[in-house]
Scaffold this motif. Structure first.
Motif, PDB file in Angstrom:
ATOM      1  N   PRO A 391       0.817  -1.233   0.000  1.00 10.17           N
ATOM      2  CA  PRO A 391       0.000   0.000   0.000  1.00 10.17           C
ATOM      3  C   PRO A 391       0.843   1.272   0.000  1.00 10.17           C
ATOM      4  CG  PRO A 391      -0.906  -1.608   1.531  1.00 10.17           C
ATOM      5  CD  PRO A 391       0.428  -2.144   1.094  1.00 10.17           C
ATOM      6  N   ALA A 392       1.964   1.238   0.722  1.00 15.07           N
ATOM      7  CA  ALA A 392       2.820   2.430   0.756  1.00 15.07           C
ATOM      8  C   ALA A 392       3.457   2.694  -0.592  1.00 15.07           C
ATOM      9  CB  ALA A 392       3.897   2.264   1.826  1.00 15.07           C
ATOM     10  N   SER A 393       3.634   1.640  -1.400  1.00 20.10           N
ATOM     11  CA  SER A 393       4.263   1.820  -2.704  1.00 20.10           C
ATOM     12  C   SER A 393       3.372   2.608  -3.667  1.00 20.10           C
ATOM     13  CB  SER A 393       4.605   0.464  -3.326  1.00 20.10           C
ATOM     14  OG  SER A 393       3.441  -0.205  -3.768  1.00 20.10           O
ATOM     15  N   CYS A 394       2.096   2.774  -3.323  1.00 22.44           N
ATOM     16  CA  CYS A 394       1.189   3.575  -4.155  1.00 22.44           C
ATOM     17  C   CYS A 394       1.536   5.053  -4.086  1.00 22.44           C
ATOM     18  CB  CYS A 394      -0.263   3.391  -3.702  1.00 22.44           C
ATOM     19  SG  CYS A 394      -0.881   1.705  -3.861  1.00 22.44           S
ATOM     20  N   GLY A 395       2.295   5.463  -3.060  1.00 17.45           N
ATOM     21  CA  GLY A 395       2.564   6.879  -2.884  1.00 17.45           C
ATOM     22  C   GLY A 395       1.266   7.624  -2.645  1.00 17.45           C
ATOM     23  N   ARG A 403      -4.452  -2.261  -3.063  1.00 10.91           N
ATOM     24  CA  ARG A 403      -4.828  -2.644  -1.699  1.00 10.91           C
ATOM     25  C   ARG A 403      -5.416  -4.052  -1.670  1.00 10.91           C
ATOM     26  NH1 ARG A 403      -7.350   2.504  -1.806  1.00 10.91           N
ATOM     27  NH2 ARG A 403      -9.334   1.772  -0.950  1.00 10.91           N
ATOM     28  N   ILE A 404      -6.156  -4.422  -2.715  1.00 11.08           N
ATOM     29  CA  ILE A 404      -6.715  -5.776  -2.779  1.00 11.08           C
ATOM     30  C   ILE A 404      -5.589  -6.802  -2.921  1.00 11.08           C
ATOM     31  CG2 ILE A 404      -8.108  -7.342  -4.186  1.00 11.08           C
ATOM     32  CD1 ILE A 404      -9.922  -4.919  -4.825  1.00 11.08           C
ATOM     33  N   HIS A 405      -4.662  -6.549  -3.844  1.00 13.76           N
ATOM     34  CA  HIS A 405      -3.518  -7.460  -4.003  1.00 13.76           C
ATOM     35  C   HIS A 405      -2.769  -7.609  -2.682  1.00 13.76           C
ATOM     36  CE1 HIS A 405      -3.386  -8.437  -8.270  1.00 13.76           C
ATOM     37  NE2 HIS A 405      -3.624  -7.172  -8.586  1.00 13.76           N
ATOM     38  N   ALA A 406      -2.541  -6.489  -2.017  1.00 14.22           N
ATOM     39  CA  ALA A 406      -1.787  -6.530  -0.755  1.00 14.22           C
ATOM     40  C   ALA A 406      -2.481  -7.409   0.266  1.00 14.22           C
ATOM     41  CB  ALA A 406      -1.614  -5.107  -0.211  1.00 14.22           C
ATOM     42  N   LYS A 407      -3.790  -7.286   0.396  1.00 15.97           N
ATOM     43  CA  LYS A 407      -4.507  -8.053   1.413  1.00 15.97           C
ATOM     44  C   LYS A 407      -4.582  -9.532   1.050  1.00 15.97           C
ATOM     45  CE  LYS A 407      -5.424  -5.899   4.279  1.00 15.97           C
ATOM     46  NZ  LYS A 407      -4.573  -5.583   5.456  1.00 15.97           N
ATOM     47  N   VAL A 408      -4.744  -9.840  -0.253  1.00 17.04           N
ATOM     48  CA  VAL A 408      -4.744 -11.248  -0.673  1.00 17.04           C
ATOM     49  C   VAL A 408      -3.385 -11.881  -0.382  1.00 17.04           C
ATOM     50  CG1 VAL A 408      -4.853 -12.801  -2.663  1.00 17.04           C
ATOM     51  CG2 VAL A 408      -6.522 -10.954  -2.441  1.00 17.04           C
TER      52      VAL A 408
END
Length: 500
Positions: A391-395, A403-408
């Motif tokens: 999520p932080a990489s989104c800047g 965010r969906i990829h991160a949570k999966v």
């Protein structure tokens, strides 16, 4: 031929067999360098300017900029600014921002005022290609100085105001509603056509999944697609067709993500037909990626990779790093869905993202693929670390898909590191992020990695139609990956048997 003749008769030239290029011998190079330093009669400024023009002729604008800056005369510095109005001028800052920006900013203001549109193009590319948000301050300063410049005609003042307004859309990137309002104002001021923004720019920043860049909040996907369909024409006019075809592409991606496949292929054909009219290879690549994902989801997995590979010669001929990155990421995503770890680029498997692939706007997509590579390698600690940092990489870009990829990915890692209960808990959060828009495919493409978690959730919520559809699609994706890998495994087993 002259070089070959010299090479045959003296030792001042050497031939590099790897590249086939002739190079000055180091002794001769040192002699020329000393002569350049010591010869007081040599017009060095003229020599540097001529060298710059030679570089322009062969398309090497970065080296040309360095020579014009070294020449240093007013006419040379104006020539440096002119580079930003040339085809490929945007790549000056994509490839060489740390070297180019100080050279431009050292040019006196009275010279910048002689090339106001070219200087605004420089600021535009600072934001669009180099991702340097500090350029907003340069834009503020330029607007203030141009306002007090007495030599500008009313028509030029209006154009500068319109171009400055258009540049303001870049800090608002991925807030499509704010960008639309800015484009409408710029369209009015510029009478529909910008002299800075062009169809040669890469509107998706090298990311093959358009909605990954632009979808921000759960539940807003349908409205976003309708906004693109109704209002993207303002940007098409301003840029002479940049992103043409994207209005069909966004609708196709929306239906694909929801598992509503009936119209996807026809929409993608429409997107490609429109894009071809203005050579929008960016739109075409994104459409190919969308079609490859459709093939994976509809029993045609064997066609997905060849579809994208057919595009490789065309991309290589264009020689544009953004487009090469876009194709490489599209292929990597498909190979990851098929479970082919070895087919992923080494830099993705290592998580070492090269600078040319790390454009801020699409960095989260790259990070998600790094996570996919760690997942395929069963490297659960690394997968968890990547998921937590995603999520932080989104800047400043609050990408919903990221965010969906991160949570999966966090859920899959937690299942192996902390037990299935924790994995199910995190997977439930991913599902709740996706549910408002009815998103299915992005989660289902994780296939067998998420099936145990989805089945547990389905047991907890019997009768949940969305969850049931998501689980069935994940089962189909897992089965497709197993089937496509089976022939490779059989061939590998046969080879091992022969060796034995």
């Amino acid at each position: 031929e002259r070089l070959r003749g010299l090479y045959a008769k003296n030792a001042f030239l050497s031939l590099d067999p790897a590249s086939g290029a002739f190079r000055l011998h180091s002794i001769f190079r040192a002699f020329l360098a000393r002569k350049l330093e010591a010869d007081q009669n040599l017009d060095k400024a003229d020599l540097y300017c001529r060298a710059g023009e030679c570089c322009v002729a062969r398309g090497d604008l970065s080296t040309a900029a360095a020579f014009f800056h070294r020449a240093g005369r007013d006419s040379d510095l104006l020539r440096l600014l002119d580079l930003f109005a040339m085809p490929g001028g945007n790549l000056l800052l994509f490839l060489s921002a740390p070297e180019i920006m100080p050279k431009v900013l050292s040019i006196p203001w009275e010279l910048r005022a002689q090339r106001p549109l070219e200087y605004l193009a420089f600021i535009y590319f600072c934001l669009a290609e180099a991702g340097d948000v500090s350029a907003v301050a340069l834009l503020d300063e330029a607007e203030q100085r141009f306002t007090t410049e007495t030599s500008f005609s009313p028509a030029l003042r209006r154009r500068l105001q319109g171009e400055s307004t258009l540049i303001r859309s870049l800090p608002a990137f991925n807030d499509l509603w704010a960008m639309r309002d800015i484009h409408v104002r710029a369209h009015e001021l510029l009478h529909g056509r910008s002299s800075i923004s062009s169809r040669h720019m890469i509107w998706n920043f090298g990311c093959p999944h358009a909605a990954h860049l632009y979808l921000r909040e759960p539940g807003s996907y349908r409205d976003l697609v309708e906004l693109v369909e109704n209002d993207l024409h303002y940007f098409h006019d301003l840029s002479d067709g940049c992103s043409l075809g994207a209005e069909f592409l966004f609708r196709a991606e929306f239906l694909l993500e929801r598992g509503e496949f009936a119209e996807v292929e026809s929409l993608l054909r429409a997107a490609v037909l429109r894009a071809e009219g203005k050579e929008q290879i960016t739109t075409i690549l994104a459409a190919d990626f969308c079609l490859a994902r459709l093939y994976l989801a509809t029993g045609r997995a064997g066609e997905a990779v060849p579809l994208l590979l057919k595009r490789r010669p065309q991309i290589q001929d264009l020689g544009h790093v953004d487009l090469s990155t876009c194709l490489e990421l599209a292929l990597s995503h498909i190979q990851a869905c098929l479970g082919r770890t070895g087919a992923l680029p080494a830099w993705l498997r290592a998580g070492a993202v090269p600078a040319t692939a790390a454009i801020p706007q699409m960095f989260s997509f790259v990070q998600a693929l790094c996570g996919r590579a760690a997942l395929l390698g069963n490297d659960w600690p690394r997968l968890e670390a990547l998921a937590l940092s995603l999520p932080a990489s989104c800047g400043p870009y609050a990408n919903l898909f990221a965010r969906i990829h991160a949570k999966v990915q966090e859920a899959v890692a937690a299942r192996h590191l902390r037990g299935i209960s924790r994995g199910v808990e995190l997977m439930a959060r991913a599902v709740e992020l996706a549910r408002p828009d009815g998103l299915i495919l992005t989660l289902a493409e994780y296939g067998e990695a998420v099936l145990p978690l989805l089945r547990r959730l389905e047991i907890k919520a019997p009768g949940d139609a969305y969850l049931a559809a998501l689980t069935r699609r994940a089962e189909q994706m897992a089965l497709a990956a197993v089937r496509i890998r089976a022939p490779f495994r059989l061939r590998a087993a046969a080879k091992n048997e022969r060796l034995t």
